[in-house]
Design an enzyme around this catalytic site. Structure first.
Site: not given
Length: 299
Positions: A88, A115, A142, A207, A211, A240
């Site tokens: 992360d 990063d 992810n 976005y 994706k 989620a």
């Protein structure tokens, strides 16, 4: 919040403990299956017990700090017997996530700050994982970042930032993993896409484009990687729910988004993680280049 949690939060605003199995341990004795109670619309199913689906495998999950899909995936993989590494960009939250995973699973993951927009960071991450464990069997991409802006008002910086984390970051990590897996002749990559890669939503042009790009990258990488025994698939979640998302999203918007779901509720992060584990496991041995919708929202 981790990059993935920021992604979920911004986009939307527009258990039992199982000890990990050691590598190459024998299969545990099977116990009779107890049927789950029904879980129709609005009812959440129980947390599924582990079945050793990833026993003896090494798994790396990016953007795994916080309480979202990344953390849930790292936990689920450890419960399924994998040796886990997490990364992360937020070092403090990464350390907290590692401590929590050790508490929940009995296994301390390798935690490496990274990063995904910085190629040197990505190189260091994969070098650390392969040096510690001698190889990498599964990569879960992810990391991602969202944002809300009307296209007519969107700046180049807003567009580029979302694309760099969400699409370019997935590319960088996929490339690094494939270079390693090609030499080994085996491996699995699972990318985190989104239903917005298929459907339109106002304020989400950057976005959704990112994706959709992750989906296309998944398909192309799968075709190229098949010749050296590597599978590449993706999941496409919709809503989620986790603690940080609930804090930054109005009840009205959550109700609107929840109403779109067939079960009348948001998914729990671990439900998305279960689909990721399936794609990472041998149970999906003939699946590659696929995008699995963890939702009723698909084309």
């Amino acid at each position: 919040m981790s990059a993935s949690e920021e992604e979920e939060a911004i986009r939307v605003s527009a258990s039992p403990r199982h000890a990990p199995h050691p590598r190459h341990a024998p299969h545990p004795q099977h116990t009779p299956h107890t049927p789950h109670p029904p879980h129709g619309p609005g009812r959440e199913p129980p947390y599924e017990p582990a079945h050793g689906l990833l026993r003896g495998r090494t798994v790396l999950v990016t953007a795994a700090a916080g309480s979202g899909i990344g953390f849930a995936t790292a936990r689920r993989c450890a419960e399924e017997g994998a040796v886990v590494a997490i990364s992360d960009r937020h070092e403090r939250r990464l350390a907290e996530a590692a401590a929590e995973l050790e508490k929940l699973t009995g296994q301390a993951p390798l935690a490496v700050p990274c990063d995904v927009t910085v190629e040197d960071d990505v190189r260091r991450l994969f070098a650390a994982v392969t040096e510690r464990f001698g190889g990498l069997d599964v990569l879960v991409n992810n990391a991602g970042l969202g944002g809300t802006a009307a296209l007519v008002d969107m700046t180049d910086a807003q567009w580029s930032t979302v694309l760099d984390v969400t699409l370019n970051g997935t590319f960088r990590c996929t490339r690094a993993a494939l270079r390693h897996m090609r030499e080994r002749g085996t491996g699995v990559i699972v990318n985190n896409a989104s239903v917005l890669g298929w459907r339109a939503q106002a304020g989400q042009a950057h976005y959704a484009a990112a994706k959709a790009g992750v989906m296309a990258l998944t398909r192309c990488a799968a075709v190229e990687a098949a010749e050296f025994g590597v599978r590449v698939n993706a999941v496409a979640p919709s809503l989620a729910m986790h603690a940080n998302l609930a804090k930054v999203t109005s009840d009205e918007l959550l109700a609107e988004l929840t109403a779109r779901e067939a079960f009348g509720r948001a998914a729990r992060p671990w439900e998305v993680a279960n689909a990721i584990v399936f794609l990472a496991s041998g149970y999906s041995s003939y699946l590659t280049g696929e995008v699995v919708s963890v939702s009723s929202q698909h084309p």
